[in-house]
Design a protein around this motif. Sequence first.
Motif, PDB file in Angstrom:
ATOM      1  N   UNK A 104      -5.316   8.692  11.299  1.00  0.00           N
ATOM      2  CA  UNK A 104      -5.607   8.284   9.931  1.00  0.00           C
ATOM      3  C   UNK A 104      -6.185   6.870   9.927  1.00  0.00           C
ATOM      4  N   UNK A 105      -6.841   6.526   8.812  1.00  0.00           N
ATOM      5  CA  UNK A 105      -7.335   5.162   8.623  1.00  0.00           C
ATOM      6  C   UNK A 105      -7.272   4.822   7.144  1.00  0.00           C
ATOM      7  N   UNK A 106      -7.242   3.536   6.864  1.00  0.00           N
ATOM      8  CA  UNK A 106      -7.234   3.060   5.483  1.00  0.00           C
ATOM      9  C   UNK A 106      -7.827   1.658   5.458  1.00  0.00           C
ATOM     10  N   UNK A 107      -8.684   1.419   4.454  1.00  0.00           N
ATOM     11  CA  UNK A 107      -9.291   0.099   4.319  1.00  0.00           C
ATOM     12  C   UNK A 107      -9.675  -0.133   2.866  1.00  0.00           C
ATOM     13  N   UNK A 108      -9.839  -1.356   2.518  1.00  0.00           N
ATOM     14  CA  UNK A 108     -10.287  -1.673   1.163  1.00  0.00           C
ATOM     15  C   UNK A 108     -11.256  -2.838   1.227  1.00  0.00           C
ATOM     16  N   UNK A 109     -11.947  -3.086   0.130  1.00  0.00           N
ATOM     17  CA  UNK A 109     -12.901  -4.178   0.104  1.00  0.00           C
ATOM     18  C   UNK A 109     -13.358  -4.486  -1.308  1.00  0.00           C
ATOM     19  N   UNK A 110     -14.251  -5.448  -1.395  1.00  0.00           N
ATOM     20  CA  UNK A 110     -14.794  -5.860  -2.687  1.00  0.00           C
ATOM     21  C   UNK A 110     -16.256  -6.221  -2.507  1.00  0.00           C
ATOM     22  N   UNK A 111     -17.110  -5.747  -3.417  1.00  0.00           N
ATOM     23  CA  UNK A 111     -18.532  -6.050  -3.381  1.00  0.00           C
ATOM     24  C   UNK A 111     -18.915  -6.780  -4.657  1.00  0.00           C
ATOM     25  N   UNK A 112     -19.719  -7.835  -4.505  1.00  0.00           N
ATOM     26  CA  UNK A 112     -20.165  -8.636  -5.644  1.00  0.00           C
ATOM     27  C   UNK A 112     -21.677  -8.581  -5.743  1.00  0.00           C
TER      28      UNK A 112
ATOM     29  N   UNK B 277     -11.032   1.308  -2.322  1.00  0.00           N
ATOM     30  CA  UNK B 277     -10.082   1.653  -1.262  1.00  0.00           C
ATOM     31  C   UNK B 277     -10.521   2.978  -0.664  1.00  0.00           C
ATOM     32  N   UNK B 278     -10.606   3.032   0.659  1.00  0.00           N
ATOM     33  CA  UNK B 278     -11.063   4.233   1.361  1.00  0.00           C
ATOM     34  C   UNK B 278     -10.011   4.636   2.379  1.00  0.00           C
ATOM     35  N   UNK B 279      -9.761   5.937   2.476  1.00  0.00           N
ATOM     36  CA  UNK B 279      -8.793   6.417   3.469  1.00  0.00           C
ATOM     37  C   UNK B 279      -9.211   7.793   3.945  1.00  0.00           C
ATOM     38  N   UNK B 280      -8.646   8.224   5.074  1.00  0.00           N
ATOM     39  CA  UNK B 280      -8.986   9.532   5.614  1.00  0.00           C
ATOM     40  C   UNK B 280      -8.243   9.804   6.896  1.00  0.00           C
TER      41      UNK B 280
ATOM     42  N   UNK C 188      -5.552   0.740  -6.489  1.00  0.00           N
ATOM     43  CA  UNK C 188      -6.331  -0.061  -5.546  1.00  0.00           C
ATOM     44  C   UNK C 188      -5.472  -1.156  -4.929  1.00  0.00           C
ATOM     45  N   UNK C 189      -5.727  -1.425  -3.651  1.00  0.00           N
ATOM     46  CA  UNK C 189      -4.983  -2.464  -2.941  1.00  0.00           C
ATOM     47  C   UNK C 189      -5.493  -3.847  -3.337  1.00  0.00           C
ATOM     48  N   UNK C 190      -4.584  -4.789  -3.466  1.00  0.00           N
ATOM     49  CA  UNK C 190      -4.958  -6.143  -3.877  1.00  0.00           C
ATOM     50  C   UNK C 190      -5.198  -7.072  -2.695  1.00  0.00           C
ATOM     51  N   UNK C 191      -4.757  -6.679  -1.496  1.00  0.00           N
ATOM     52  CA  UNK C 191      -4.980  -7.517  -0.336  1.00  0.00           C
ATOM     53  C   UNK C 191      -5.896  -6.805   0.650  1.00  0.00           C
ATOM     54  N   UNK C 192      -6.536  -7.571   1.528  1.00  0.00           N
ATOM     55  CA  UNK C 192      -7.451  -6.990   2.504  1.00  0.00           C
ATOM     56  C   UNK C 192      -6.685  -6.167   3.532  1.00  0.00           C
ATOM     57  N   UNK C 193      -7.101  -4.919   3.673  1.00  0.00           N
ATOM     58  CA  UNK C 193      -6.440  -4.007   4.602  1.00  0.00           C
ATOM     59  C   UNK C 193      -7.502  -3.257   5.382  1.00  0.00           C
ATOM     60  N   UNK C 194      -7.337  -3.181   6.671  1.00  0.00           N
ATOM     61  CA  UNK C 194      -8.172  -2.343   7.525  1.00  0.00           C
ATOM     62  C   UNK C 194      -7.312  -1.924   8.703  1.00  0.00           C
ATOM     63  N   UNK C 195      -6.837  -0.694   8.654  1.00  0.00           N
ATOM     64  CA  UNK C 195      -5.870  -0.257   9.652  1.00  0.00           C
ATOM     65  C   UNK C 195      -6.073   1.207   9.978  1.00  0.00           C
TER      66      UNK C 195
ATOM     67  N   UNK D 202       0.838  -1.197   0.000  1.00  0.00           N
ATOM     68  CA  UNK D 202       0.000   0.000   0.000  1.00  0.00           C
ATOM     69  C   UNK D 202       0.868   1.242   0.000  1.00  0.00           C
ATOM     70  N   UNK D 203       0.266   2.361  -0.404  1.00  0.00           N
ATOM     71  CA  UNK D 203       1.006   3.597  -0.540  1.00  0.00           C
ATOM     72  C   UNK D 203       0.610   4.596   0.524  1.00  0.00           C
ATOM     73  N   UNK D 204       1.574   5.399   0.978  1.00  0.00           N
ATOM     74  CA  UNK D 204       1.283   6.524   1.854  1.00  0.00           C
ATOM     75  C   UNK D 204       1.391   7.807   1.071  1.00  0.00           C
ATOM     76  N   UNK D 205       1.175   8.938   1.749  1.00  0.00           N
ATOM     77  CA  UNK D 205       1.166  10.201   1.054  1.00  0.00           C
ATOM     78  C   UNK D 205       1.854  11.245   1.914  1.00  0.00           C
ATOM     79  N   UNK D 206       2.533  12.155   1.248  1.00  0.00           N
ATOM     80  CA  UNK D 206       3.296  13.154   1.974  1.00  0.00           C
ATOM     81  C   UNK D 206       2.408  14.276   2.490  1.00  0.00           C
ATOM     82  N   UNK D 207       2.865  14.907   3.543  1.00  0.00           N
ATOM     83  CA  UNK D 207       2.095  15.971   4.175  1.00  0.00           C
ATOM     84  C   UNK D 207       2.178  17.245   3.353  1.00  0.00           C
ATOM     85  N   UNK D 208       1.128  17.979   3.344  1.00  0.00           N
ATOM     86  CA  UNK D 208       1.138  19.286   2.676  1.00  0.00           C
ATOM     87  C   UNK D 208       0.396  20.284   3.515  1.00  0.00           C
ATOM     88  N   UNK D 209       0.905  21.503   3.545  1.00  0.00           N
ATOM     89  CA  UNK D 209       0.215  22.587   4.238  1.00  0.00           C
ATOM     90  C   UNK D 209      -0.579  23.375   3.212  1.00  0.00           C
TER      91      UNK D 209
END
Length: 443
Positions: free
Chosen positions: A167-175, A185-188, A150-157, A5-12
């Motif tokens: 911060x939080x980050x999670x991903x999922x799949x709906x069928x 993939x959702x983050x915030x 998009x993340x290929x593995x299940x992540x919820x952290x 998974x990827x992180x992101x740099x801080x910005x003011x």
Amino acid sequence: MAGSSRGFSTTQFDFKLRATRLNVALLPNNYFPELCRRKRRKMFSDAERVRLGNLEFRCCCSDSVAPIRKTSGPEKIEERRFDPKKNPHVHRVRTRATPAAMPFASPPSLLKQEKFSPRCTPRNSGPQSRDTPPKRDTGIANEKDWGISLLNENVKESGTNEDGSTWYRENGEELGENGYRCRWTRMGGQSHDGSSEWKETWWEKSDWTGYKELGVEKSGRNSEGDSWWETWQENLHQDEWSNIARIERSAQKQAKSGTENAGWYEKWWEKYDAKGWTEKGAHKYGRLNEQSWWEKWGEHYDGRGSVLKWTDKWAETELGTKWGDKWEERFFKGIGSRHGETWHVSPSSERWSRTWGEEHFGNGKVHKYGNSTTGESWDIVVDEETYYEAEPHYGWADVVGDSSQLLSIEPLERPPGVFPSLDFGSPPLPQADDPPDDVPSSQ
């Protein structure tokens, strides 16, 4: 967090909205931006193929388009040239503004922004603050500018940064039915005191009919109460009635001040099909304290030489001053018309307007006419070459070339003997892509 998974740099970011009082009598002429900006056409070799669902296309386009040439003066002219050898019905293009248009106020820059750093942080780090609101008048961004991964593995952290922000980050799949699949993939995150926060969601969708969709939604607010929201998406599908592949792109953006009566809203859309049919348009609205402005425009190419373009823009102040400009043009194989109106209403309800029109007969003759409320009038026939765009400057081949991530979405494998269910009901009605309810119509 998983290593991929990827992180992101801080910005003011300074999101202060400028409160500048405008003197209508001194307003400059550049109130509204150009309706569209020319993009360089991508070249495809004859051997380059793009697969759309179960179909394979070869994409190629002409490089005969020359740079835009602009001239100054009371009639703003934008000229684009096409190679007449390619198509005898393709004409050179001139898009004219209304004669001696009334001045427009240039809307002040609502957002003071800084560029944020590249999206890259060490492995296993959490996403950093993404509190950057969208910019105005930027249209629909290409998918490469969004960096959707998009993340290929299940992540919820979740986690806490050194400054106390979380911060939080999670991903999922709906069928769903018909092979429907949505990967997301959702983050915030938010500041340590909860006064500011940001959210972002990426997704891709597909099903067995060949439908594919890629999208992003972002929102946020800062400690001063400024808030913003934007969404962007593009999709590929096969038209149920014509059986032709289509790509549609859209974007909505808005920002609002937390301390002043100021904000803006935009809605953009583009639609393309494999036979050259193209539709583009935008609705915009903005306000800065006592002044408000609106703009609508649209373009429609039927792929066989018929062209419709129009625009309508207007503004007003709380003192009662109103002004606007609108025009429309329709052409087919060198024959067509243009007409428009520029108008102004004073606080005492005194109205001034100038209307104008042109009839192009396709034989080198042009009938020009018009009048104004101050007694001006003209009605003449002149020898003049007709200019108009018979093809969009950004069309099917261009959007296919810029949609590689959309086209690469892999749908679920369809079991043998199972066929997608198709709904061949009534033809879809034209959609009214209207701005928010508080937007009044032009005068």
